[in-house]
Design a protein around this motif. Structure first.
Motif, PDB file in Angstrom:
ATOM      1  N   PHE A 157       0.866  -1.174   0.000  1.00 22.06           N
ATOM      2  CA  PHE A 157       0.000   0.000   0.000  1.00 22.06           C
ATOM      3  C   PHE A 157       0.904   1.226   0.000  1.00 22.06           C
ATOM      4  O   PHE A 157       1.868   1.303   0.758  1.00 22.06           O
ATOM      5  N   GLY A 158       0.608   2.183  -0.881  1.00 17.87           N
ATOM      6  CA  GLY A 158       1.467   3.354  -0.941  1.00 17.87           C
ATOM      7  C   GLY A 158       0.861   4.456  -1.779  1.00 17.87           C
ATOM      8  O   GLY A 158      -0.351   4.512  -1.993  1.00 17.87           O
ATOM      9  N   LEU A 159       1.739   5.332  -2.283  1.00 15.12           N
ATOM     10  CA  LEU A 159       1.325   6.487  -3.067  1.00 15.12           C
ATOM     11  C   LEU A 159       1.944   6.402  -4.450  1.00 15.12           C
ATOM     12  O   LEU A 159       3.150   6.234  -4.600  1.00 15.12           O
ATOM     13  N   HIS A 160       1.086   6.545  -5.451  1.00 15.24           N
ATOM     14  CA  HIS A 160       1.484   6.498  -6.851  1.00 15.24           C
ATOM     15  C   HIS A 160       1.242   7.888  -7.436  1.00 15.24           C
ATOM     16  O   HIS A 160       0.133   8.412  -7.373  1.00 15.24           O
ATOM     17  N   TYR A 161       2.293   8.489  -7.989  1.00 16.87           N
ATOM     18  CA  TYR A 161       2.167   9.832  -8.547  1.00 16.87           C
ATOM     19  C   TYR A 161       2.535   9.795 -10.022  1.00 16.87           C
ATOM     20  O   TYR A 161       3.648   9.415 -10.389  1.00 16.87           O
ATOM     21  N   SER A 162       1.592  10.144 -10.860  1.00 20.36           N
ATOM     22  CA  SER A 162       1.872  10.220 -12.294  1.00 20.36           C
ATOM     23  C   SER A 162       1.606  11.638 -12.776  1.00 20.36           C
ATOM     24  O   SER A 162       0.709  12.329 -12.266  1.00 20.36           O
ATOM     25  N   LEU A 193      -1.554  17.134 -16.412  1.00 20.24           N
ATOM     26  CA  LEU A 193      -2.452  16.446 -15.482  1.00 20.24           C
ATOM     27  C   LEU A 193      -1.634  15.685 -14.447  1.00 20.24           C
ATOM     28  O   LEU A 193      -1.192  14.566 -14.701  1.00 20.24           O
ATOM     29  N   PRO A 194      -1.392  16.265 -13.258  1.00 21.93           N
ATOM     30  CA  PRO A 194      -0.769  15.505 -12.171  1.00 21.93           C
ATOM     31  C   PRO A 194      -1.827  14.680 -11.458  1.00 21.93           C
ATOM     32  O   PRO A 194      -2.958  15.133 -11.269  1.00 21.93           O
ATOM     33  N   ALA A 195      -1.492  13.469 -11.078  1.00 23.29           N
ATOM     34  CA  ALA A 195      -2.468  12.588 -10.448  1.00 23.29           C
ATOM     35  C   ALA A 195      -1.823  11.807  -9.310  1.00 23.29           C
ATOM     36  O   ALA A 195      -1.293  10.714  -9.519  1.00 23.29           O
ATOM     37  N   PRO A 196      -1.840  12.356  -8.081  1.00 19.24           N
ATOM     38  CA  PRO A 196      -1.377  11.577  -6.920  1.00 19.24           C
ATOM     39  C   PRO A 196      -2.509  10.676  -6.428  1.00 19.24           C
ATOM     40  O   PRO A 196      -3.595  11.153  -6.088  1.00 19.24           O
ATOM     41  N   LEU A 197      -2.274   9.377  -6.410  1.00 15.75           N
ATOM     42  CA  LEU A 197      -3.309   8.419  -6.056  1.00 15.75           C
ATOM     43  C   LEU A 197      -2.740   7.345  -5.131  1.00 15.75           C
ATOM     44  O   LEU A 197      -1.569   6.979  -5.237  1.00 15.75           O
ATOM     45  N   THR A 258      -4.179   3.351 -17.948  1.00 20.53           N
ATOM     46  CA  THR A 258      -4.960   4.260 -17.120  1.00 20.53           C
ATOM     47  C   THR A 258      -6.033   4.945 -17.944  1.00 20.53           C
ATOM     48  O   THR A 258      -5.852   5.193 -19.143  1.00 20.53           O
ATOM     49  N   ARG A 259      -7.172   5.239 -17.324  1.00 23.98           N
ATOM     50  CA  ARG A 259      -8.216   6.065 -17.924  1.00 23.98           C
ATOM     51  C   ARG A 259      -8.734   6.991 -16.832  1.00 23.98           C
ATOM     52  O   ARG A 259      -9.103   6.539 -15.744  1.00 23.98           O
ATOM     53  N   VAL A 260      -8.755   8.287 -17.124  1.00 24.08           N
ATOM     54  CA  VAL A 260      -9.180   9.284 -16.146  1.00 24.08           C
ATOM     55  C   VAL A 260     -10.119  10.281 -16.815  1.00 24.08           C
ATOM     56  O   VAL A 260      -9.797  10.818 -17.887  1.00 24.08           O
ATOM     57  N   ASP A 261     -11.274  10.513 -16.205  1.00 24.03           N
ATOM     58  CA  ASP A 261     -12.172  11.607 -16.588  1.00 24.03           C
ATOM     59  C   ASP A 261     -11.988  12.709 -15.554  1.00 24.03           C
ATOM     60  O   ASP A 261     -12.139  12.473 -14.346  1.00 24.03           O
ATOM     61  N   VAL A 262     -11.647  13.906 -16.037  1.00 25.73           N
ATOM     62  CA  VAL A 262     -11.217  14.972 -15.137  1.00 25.73           C
ATOM     63  C   VAL A 262     -12.081  16.214 -15.324  1.00 25.73           C
ATOM     64  O   VAL A 262     -12.419  16.588 -16.450  1.00 25.73           O
ATOM     65  N   ASP A 263     -12.406  16.849 -14.199  1.00 26.94           N
ATOM     66  CA  ASP A 263     -13.097  18.141 -14.215  1.00 26.94           C
ATOM     67  C   ASP A 263     -12.338  19.072 -13.279  1.00 26.94           C
ATOM     68  O   ASP A 263     -12.725  19.303 -12.141  1.00 26.94           O
ATOM     69  N   ARG A 264     -11.204  19.591 -13.773  1.00 27.12           N
ATOM     70  CA  ARG A 264     -10.351  20.474 -12.999  1.00 27.12           C
ATOM     71  C   ARG A 264     -10.018  21.694 -13.838  1.00 27.12           C
ATOM     72  O   ARG A 264     -10.173  21.702 -15.061  1.00 27.12           O
ATOM     73  N   ASN A 265      -9.521  22.755 -13.171  1.00 25.60           N
ATOM     74  CA  ASN A 265      -9.171  23.977 -13.900  1.00 25.60           C
ATOM     75  C   ASN A 265      -8.024  23.754 -14.879  1.00 25.60           C
ATOM     76  O   ASN A 265      -7.988  24.327 -15.967  1.00 25.60           O
ATOM     77  N   ASN A 266      -7.049  22.921 -14.488  1.00 26.17           N
ATOM     78  CA  ASN A 266      -5.869  22.723 -15.336  1.00 26.17           C
ATOM     79  C   ASN A 266      -6.104  21.700 -16.433  1.00 26.17           C
ATOM     80  O   ASN A 266      -5.362  21.649 -17.404  1.00 26.17           O
ATOM     81  N   GLY A 268      -9.676  19.658 -18.148  1.00 25.63           N
ATOM     82  CA  GLY A 268     -11.047  19.180 -18.140  1.00 25.63           C
ATOM     83  C   GLY A 268     -11.272  18.317 -19.354  1.00 25.63           C
ATOM     84  O   GLY A 268     -11.190  18.786 -20.492  1.00 25.63           O
ATOM     85  N   GLY A 269     -11.523  17.038 -19.162  1.00 29.92           N
ATOM     86  CA  GLY A 269     -11.693  16.155 -20.303  1.00 29.92           C
ATOM     87  C   GLY A 269     -11.373  14.725 -19.927  1.00 29.92           C
ATOM     88  O   GLY A 269     -11.540  14.308 -18.774  1.00 29.92           O
ATOM     89  N   THR A 270     -10.905  13.964 -20.910  1.00 35.15           N
ATOM     90  CA  THR A 270     -10.641  12.535 -20.742  1.00 35.15           C
ATOM     91  C   THR A 270      -9.230  12.210 -21.190  1.00 35.15           C
ATOM     92  O   THR A 270      -8.759  12.723 -22.214  1.00 35.15           O
ATOM     93  N   LEU A 271      -8.551  11.358 -20.428  1.00 34.68           N
ATOM     94  CA  LEU A 271      -7.226  10.882 -20.791  1.00 34.68           C
ATOM     95  C   LEU A 271      -7.213   9.363 -20.700  1.00 34.68           C
ATOM     96  O   LEU A 271      -7.606   8.788 -19.686  1.00 34.68           O
ATOM     97  N   LYS A 272      -6.785   8.725 -21.766  1.00 26.87           N
ATOM     98  CA  LYS A 272      -6.624   7.275 -21.780  1.00 26.87           C
ATOM     99  C   LYS A 272      -5.244   6.971 -22.325  1.00 26.87           C
ATOM    100  O   LYS A 272      -4.931   7.346 -23.463  1.00 26.87           O
ATOM    101  N   ALA A 273      -4.406   6.328 -21.537  1.00 30.13           N
ATOM    102  CA  ALA A 273      -3.029   6.070 -21.950  1.00 30.13           C
ATOM    103  C   ALA A 273      -2.582   4.702 -21.453  1.00 30.13           C
ATOM    104  O   ALA A 273      -3.042   4.219 -20.412  1.00 30.13           O
ATOM    105  N   SER A 274      -1.695   4.086 -22.209  1.00 26.90           N
ATOM    106  CA  SER A 274      -1.116   2.817 -21.779  1.00 26.90           C
ATOM    107  C   SER A 274       0.267   2.673 -22.395  1.00 26.90           C
ATOM    108  O   SER A 274       0.568   3.279 -23.425  1.00 26.90           O
ATOM    109  N   TYR A 275       1.114   1.906 -21.731  1.00 29.10           N
ATOM    110  CA  TYR A 275       2.391   1.515 -22.316  1.00 29.10           C
ATOM    111  C   TYR A 275       2.642   0.054 -21.993  1.00 29.10           C
ATOM    112  O   TYR A 275       2.141  -0.479 -20.996  1.00 29.10           O
ATOM    113  N   SER A 276       3.373  -0.602 -22.831  1.00 30.01           N
ATOM    114  CA  SER A 276       3.718  -1.999 -22.598  1.00 30.01           C
ATOM    115  C   SER A 276       4.998  -2.315 -23.342  1.00 30.01           C
ATOM    116  O   SER A 276       5.325  -1.666 -24.338  1.00 30.01           O
ATOM    117  N   GLY A 277       5.735  -3.294 -22.861  1.00 28.60           N
ATOM    118  CA  GLY A 277       6.958  -3.659 -23.560  1.00 28.60           C
ATOM    119  C   GLY A 277       7.881  -4.513 -22.732  1.00 28.60           C
ATOM    120  O   GLY A 277       7.606  -4.858 -21.584  1.00 28.60           O
TER     121      GLY A 277
END
Length: 286
Positions: A157-162, A193-197, A258-266, A268-277
């Motif tokens: 259990f911890g903190l993930h910051y992207s 879009l910073p996302a601390p989760l 990851t997929r994020v729907d965001v409603d923030r000042n910085n 507002g919208g949708t982000l869908k991203a992935s990487y693999s390799g």
């Protein structure tokens, strides 16, 4: 069927690992035991990445459609990136783990269609540049709830910051706050879009043979709070050959989505991203 350009790197990576393995096959001691017992384990590797990226940034007076950046700007050639992992076993039961990954991509293309990014509409037939930066840092506490001489299982259990940054540049029609439009030949629009989760997960390690170690890790989270509604997952599997007591080489596979729907000042919208390799890495343990 979508091509997988990174597959061309597989023979070279496997050949390198097999060659090193043959060179040291006469070594009989259990070098891999340290990966289960030692206080410190470090991994540093070159990551051959393939990515998928789509996003939509809303304007001041409208909701824009999601952009498939791979379709509009072309798929970026696979690029080698660096990923680092550190495991600190404070005690056999209590651990701390840190991970860092960075993926930067720049693409340039003459657009086939208009691309709406916030209040900017980058015009079809003009050249446009895309800069995409994706950073992930994670600090997690692990509880080793199951430990034997040949394998261990730990919950975390911890903190993930992207942090994701997208910047589009080129000829664009710009709409101001009053709804007036104008054309700029060198327009540029960047959104971050910073996302601390929080993060939860499970990690396991298995001493397959005296000098061979397998490890796997799965992490996930889903959250709806403070303007974020999103989910993400992180899966990794690796095999390490310890050619010496403190050093080894390995080959792994990692997929993050990851997929994020965001409603923030910085943002507002949708982000869908992935990487693999594939990741070819060096391991140290002390």
């Amino acid at each position: 069927m979508r091509s997988r350009p990174w597959l061309k790197h597989v023979p070279a990576l496997l050949g390198g690992l097999v060659g090193v393995s043959i060179a040291g096959s006469a070594q009989a001691q259990s070098n891999a035991q340290g990966l289960l017992d030692n206080s410190w384990v470090f991994n540093l590797g070159a990551f051959v990445v393939g990515s998928d990226l789509s996003a939509g940034l809303n304007g001041s007076s409208r909701n824009n459609p999601t952009i498939d950046f791979d379709k509009n700007y072309g798929r970026a050639d696979d690029a080698t990136r660096i990923r680092g992992d550190v495991l600190w076993r404070i005690t056999p039961v209590h651990h701390l783990r840190f991970m860092y990954f960075n993926n930067d991509t720049t693409r340039s293309r003459v657009l086939d269609n208009d691309v709406q990014w916030g209040d900017y509409t980058f015009k079809a037939g003009s050249r446009s540049d895309l800069q995409y930066k994706f950073e992930v840092s994670e600090l997690a506490y692990e509880w080793g709830f199951l430990k034997t001489p040949t394998y261990e299982l730990a919950a975390s259990f911890g903190l993930h910051y992207s942090k994701t940054t997208l910047q589009l540049s080129g000829t664009a029609t710009v709409t101001d706050a009053n709804g007036q439009t104008g054309t700029a030949s060198a327009a540029s629009k960047a959104s971050s879009l910073p996302a601390p989760l929080p993060v939860i997960g499970l990690r396991g390690g298995w001493l397959l043979a005296p000098n061979w170690y397998l490890d796997g890790q799965a992490q996930f989270f889903k959250v709806n709070i403070d303007g974020y509604d999103g989910r993400w997952s992180d899966l990794r599997l690796g095999a390490t050959w310890m050619f010496a007591k403190n050093f080894g080489v390995g080959l792994g596979y990692n997929r993050f989505g990851t997929r994020v729907d965001v409603d923030r000042n910085n943002f507002g919208g949708t982000l869908k991203a992935s990487y693999s390799g594939l990741q070819a890495y060096l391991t140290g343990t002390f």
